[in-house]
Motif scaffolding. Structure first.
Motif, PDB file in Angstrom:
ATOM      1  N   ALA A 172       0.807  -1.221   0.000  1.00 23.02           N
ATOM      2  CA  ALA A 172       0.000   0.000   0.000  1.00 23.02           C
ATOM      3  C   ALA A 172       0.836   1.265   0.000  1.00 23.02           C
ATOM      4  CB  ALA A 172      -0.940  -0.003   1.204  1.00 23.02           C
ATOM      5  N   VAL A 173       2.046   1.218   0.546  1.00 22.13           N
ATOM      6  CA  VAL A 173       2.892   2.415   0.619  1.00 22.13           C
ATOM      7  C   VAL A 173       3.952   2.425  -0.480  1.00 22.13           C
ATOM      8  CG1 VAL A 173       2.482   2.778   3.068  1.00 22.13           C
ATOM      9  CG2 VAL A 173       4.375   1.308   2.361  1.00 22.13           C
ATOM     10  N   GLU A 174       3.785   1.564  -1.478  1.00 16.97           N
ATOM     11  CA  GLU A 174       4.647   1.518  -2.662  1.00 16.97           C
ATOM     12  C   GLU A 174       6.117   1.315  -2.299  1.00 16.97           C
ATOM     13  OE1 GLU A 174       3.660   5.242  -4.439  1.00 16.97           O
ATOM     14  OE2 GLU A 174       1.750   4.506  -5.238  1.00 16.97           O
ATOM     15  N   PRO A 175       6.431   0.216  -1.607  1.00 18.52           N
ATOM     16  CA  PRO A 175       7.819  -0.023  -1.189  1.00 18.52           C
ATOM     17  C   PRO A 175       8.685  -0.472  -2.356  1.00 18.52           C
ATOM     18  CG  PRO A 175       6.491  -1.930  -0.674  1.00 18.52           C
ATOM     19  CD  PRO A 175       5.541  -0.893  -1.219  1.00 18.52           C
ATOM     20  N   ARG A 176       9.987  -0.370  -2.155  1.00 12.94           N
ATOM     21  CA  ARG A 176      10.940  -0.884  -3.128  1.00 12.94           C
ATOM     22  C   ARG A 176      11.562  -2.198  -2.653  1.00 12.94           C
ATOM     23  NH1 ARG A 176      14.937   3.929  -4.275  1.00 12.94           N
ATOM     24  NH2 ARG A 176      15.659   2.495  -5.903  1.00 12.94           N
ATOM     25  N   LEU A 177      11.628  -2.361  -1.320  1.00 12.61           N
ATOM     26  CA  LEU A 177      12.193  -3.569  -0.724  1.00 12.61           C
ATOM     27  C   LEU A 177      11.186  -4.133   0.277  1.00 12.61           C
ATOM     28  CD1 LEU A 177      14.598  -5.528   0.022  1.00 12.61           C
ATOM     29  CD2 LEU A 177      15.280  -3.804   1.706  1.00 12.61           C
ATOM     30  N   ILE A 178      10.920  -5.441   0.187  1.00 18.45           N
ATOM     31  CA  ILE A 178      10.058  -6.113   1.154  1.00 18.45           C
ATOM     32  C   ILE A 178      10.865  -7.211   1.839  1.00 18.45           C
ATOM     33  CG2 ILE A 178       7.993  -7.515   1.512  1.00 18.45           C
ATOM     34  CD1 ILE A 178       6.648  -6.078  -0.724  1.00 18.45           C
ATOM     35  N   ILE A 179      10.871  -7.193   3.168  1.00 22.06           N
ATOM     36  CA  ILE A 179      11.515  -8.233   3.958  1.00 22.06           C
ATOM     37  C   ILE A 179      10.455  -9.258   4.334  1.00 22.06           C
ATOM     38  CG2 ILE A 179      12.770  -8.734   6.093  1.00 22.06           C
ATOM     39  CD1 ILE A 179      13.785  -5.817   5.993  1.00 22.06           C
ATOM     40  N   CYS A 180      10.611 -10.476   3.872  1.00 24.53           N
ATOM     41  CA  CYS A 180       9.676 -11.560   4.178  1.00 24.53           C
ATOM     42  C   CYS A 180      10.312 -12.421   5.265  1.00 24.53           C
ATOM     43  CB  CYS A 180       9.385 -12.399   2.938  1.00 24.53           C
ATOM     44  SG  CYS A 180       8.630 -11.484   1.581  1.00 24.53           S
ATOM     45  N   ASP A 181       9.843 -12.248   6.496  1.00 22.88           N
ATOM     46  CA  ASP A 181      10.436 -12.946   7.644  1.00 22.88           C
ATOM     47  C   ASP A 181       9.653 -14.223   7.923  1.00 22.88           C
ATOM     48  OD1 ASP A 181      11.793 -13.715   9.878  1.00 22.88           O
ATOM     49  OD2 ASP A 181      11.219 -12.010  11.120  1.00 22.88           O
ATOM     50  N   GLU A 182      10.121 -15.342   7.375  1.00 17.33           N
ATOM     51  CA  GLU A 182       9.432 -16.633   7.522  1.00 17.33           C
ATOM     52  C   GLU A 182       7.969 -16.498   7.086  1.00 17.33           C
ATOM     53  OE1 GLU A 182      10.930 -19.357   8.249  1.00 17.33           O
ATOM     54  OE2 GLU A 182      12.600 -19.005   9.630  1.00 17.33           O
ATOM     55  N   ALA A 183       7.747 -15.792   5.972  1.00 18.13           N
ATOM     56  CA  ALA A 183       6.389 -15.401   5.583  1.00 18.13           C
ATOM     57  C   ALA A 183       5.507 -16.568   5.167  1.00 18.13           C
ATOM     58  CB  ALA A 183       6.462 -14.383   4.441  1.00 18.13           C
ATOM     59  N   THR A 184       6.093 -17.729   4.886  1.00 21.39           N
ATOM     60  CA  THR A 184       5.276 -18.876   4.472  1.00 21.39           C
ATOM     61  C   THR A 184       5.357 -20.053   5.436  1.00 21.39           C
ATOM     62  OG1 THR A 184       7.077 -19.798   3.112  1.00 21.39           O
ATOM     63  CG2 THR A 184       5.553 -18.268   2.033  1.00 21.39           C
ATOM     64  N   SER A 185       6.185 -19.965   6.471  1.00 20.74           N
ATOM     65  CA  SER A 185       6.451 -21.141   7.304  1.00 20.74           C
ATOM     66  C   SER A 185       5.262 -21.553   8.156  1.00 20.74           C
ATOM     67  CB  SER A 185       7.670 -20.887   8.202  1.00 20.74           C
ATOM     68  OG  SER A 185       7.414 -19.822   9.100  1.00 20.74           O
ATOM     69  N   ALA A 186       4.320 -20.639   8.434  1.00 18.13           N
ATOM     70  CA  ALA A 186       3.161 -20.981   9.256  1.00 18.13           C
ATOM     71  C   ALA A 186       1.987 -21.493   8.430  1.00 18.13           C
ATOM     72  CB  ALA A 186       2.725 -19.761  10.069  1.00 18.13           C
ATOM     73  N   LEU A 187       2.183 -21.644   7.113  1.00 16.60           N
ATOM     74  CA  LEU A 187       1.089 -22.012   6.220  1.00 16.60           C
ATOM     75  C   LEU A 187       1.216 -23.461   5.750  1.00 16.60           C
ATOM     76  CD1 LEU A 187       1.174 -18.798   3.987  1.00 16.60           C
ATOM     77  CD2 LEU A 187      -0.216 -19.192   6.030  1.00 16.60           C
ATOM     78  N   ASP A 188       0.087 -24.047   5.350  1.00 17.64           N
ATOM     79  CA  ASP A 188       0.106 -25.379   4.752  1.00 17.64           C
ATOM     80  C   ASP A 188       0.914 -25.348   3.467  1.00 17.64           C
ATOM     81  OD1 ASP A 188      -1.507 -26.297   6.769  1.00 17.64           O
ATOM     82  OD2 ASP A 188      -3.379 -26.062   5.638  1.00 17.64           O
ATOM     83  N   VAL A 189       1.447 -26.513   3.080  1.00 20.93           N
ATOM     84  CA  VAL A 189       2.336 -26.579   1.912  1.00 20.93           C
ATOM     85  C   VAL A 189       1.656 -26.058   0.656  1.00 20.93           C
ATOM     86  CG1 VAL A 189       3.619 -28.138   0.411  1.00 20.93           C
ATOM     87  CG2 VAL A 189       3.670 -28.487   2.889  1.00 20.93           C
ATOM     88  N   SER A 190       0.404 -26.421   0.425  1.00 14.96           N
ATOM     89  CA  SER A 190      -0.293 -25.971  -0.782  1.00 14.96           C
ATOM     90  C   SER A 190      -0.488 -24.457  -0.776  1.00 14.96           C
ATOM     91  CB  SER A 190      -1.649 -26.671  -0.900  1.00 14.96           C
ATOM     92  OG  SER A 190      -2.464 -26.376   0.226  1.00 14.96           O
TER      93      SER A 190
END
Length: 324
Positions: A172-190
């Motif tokens: 929403a704030v039009e970033p240039r860099l996004i830090i994904c900190d374990e952004a998928t580890s809490a989700l199911d594999v699919s």
């Protein structure tokens, strides 16, 4: 290779250990202890390592959510570590973070519309409420959510949908860099696969740069162009993703890859997996920090700290490189 959007040099983040009635400082947790990183514009660097190695602290330090003890954090040539809070404020919109637990990072009392628009209010994006609402609707479509759901609360969504909301909030704030900190580890594999596909599509569409922090090597090969392997506060190996996976140079990297399930019988059992537990970052071993767990340890490893050895744009911090 593009010019580095983010360049980190000698980054240190130590946390004081206090004890006694007077809470005197009796030591430090050396969470980040001399990290160098560079992320070219439009690329993805994966920062990998076991839990407790300091990789999440790196992400929080880059955002100045945690203050560094030493080092430079150069974003587009400007050292963010040297800026005061007021001077730092304009740069905050350019670096955003997506956390591991989407439910914990969303205010349960706020509707999705207000969550996504919060950053717009803070940085003066959008002329009025109507325009911001239209931007929220567009962002929800971009992360593959129904804009008609913007009036709902976070608990009314699934885990994968909540993570999409977090991504929309970051965008929403039009970033240039996004830090994904374990952004998928809490989700199911699919659901992980769907989020990874979304992140890659957004990168291609918007030219985003990612720092992807994870302990899961399974997702790294799909998304990252480069990999930095972290152990006990230091980067022990860095290189192109395919080089790291096909020809790892550091014993720690080799051990991490050996622990990844594989259907290739040629890979199984070739390299010993990492043994034992990570030592305390408040009292790291002398010499090479990995020597207490290394299957290839030599006498000098306990006495001397190996300097980084470079081959082209790849780096390994190991004495074995001396004999190659």
């Amino acid at each position: 290779m593009s010019e580095a959007l983010l360049r980190v040099s000698g980054l240190k983040t130590w946390f004081p250990i206090r004890s006694g009635v007077l809470q005197k400082v009796t030591g430090h947790v050396r969470a980040v202890d001399g990290v160098d990183l560079a992320i070219p514009t439009g690329s993805t660097l994966a920062l990998v390592g076991e839990s407790g190695c300091g990789k999440s602290t790196v992400g929080r330090t880059l955002l100045r959510l945690v203050e560094p003890l030493a080092g430079e954090i150069r974003f587009d040539g400007v050292d963010l570590a040297a800026l005061g809070q007021r001077a730092l404020q304009p740069y905050r919109r350019h670096i955003q973070i997506v956390f591991q637990d989407p439910m914990a990072s969303l205010d349960p009392r706020m509707r999705v519309r207000d969550i996504v628009a919060e950053g717009m209010h803070a940085f003066g994006i959008g002329a009025n409420a109507k325009e911001r609402t239209e931007r929220v609707a567009a962002l929800l479509r971009r992360v593959q959510l129904d804009p008609d759901q913007m009036h709902r609360y976070p608990h009314e969504f699934s885990g994968g949908q909540r993570q999409r909301i977090c991504i929309a909030r970051a965008l929403a704030v039009e970033p240039r860099l996004i830090i994904c900190d374990e952004a998928t580890s809490a989700l199911d594999v699919s659901i992980q696969a769907q989020i990874l596909n979304l992140l890659r599509d957004l990168q291609e569409e918007m030219g985003l740069t990612y720092l992807f922090i994870t302990h899961d090597l399974g997702v790294v090969r799909y998304l990252a162009s480069r990999v930095a392997v972290m152990y006990l506060g230091q980067i022990v190996e860095e290189g192109e993703t395919e080089q790291i996976f096909n020809h790892p140079r550091h014993p720690y990297t080799q051990g991490l890859l050996a622990a990844v399930p594989s259907v290739d019988p040629a890979r199984r059992g070739v390299v010993a997996q990492v043994r034992g537990d990570v030592p305390s970052p408040s009292n790291p071993p002398a010499g090479c920090r990995f020597h207490t767990r290394c299957p290839k340890v030599m006498d000098r490893c306990s006495r001397e700290e190996p300097a980084p050895k470079f081959k082209g744009d790849a780096m390994s911090r190991c004495f074995l490189e001396d004999s190659v």
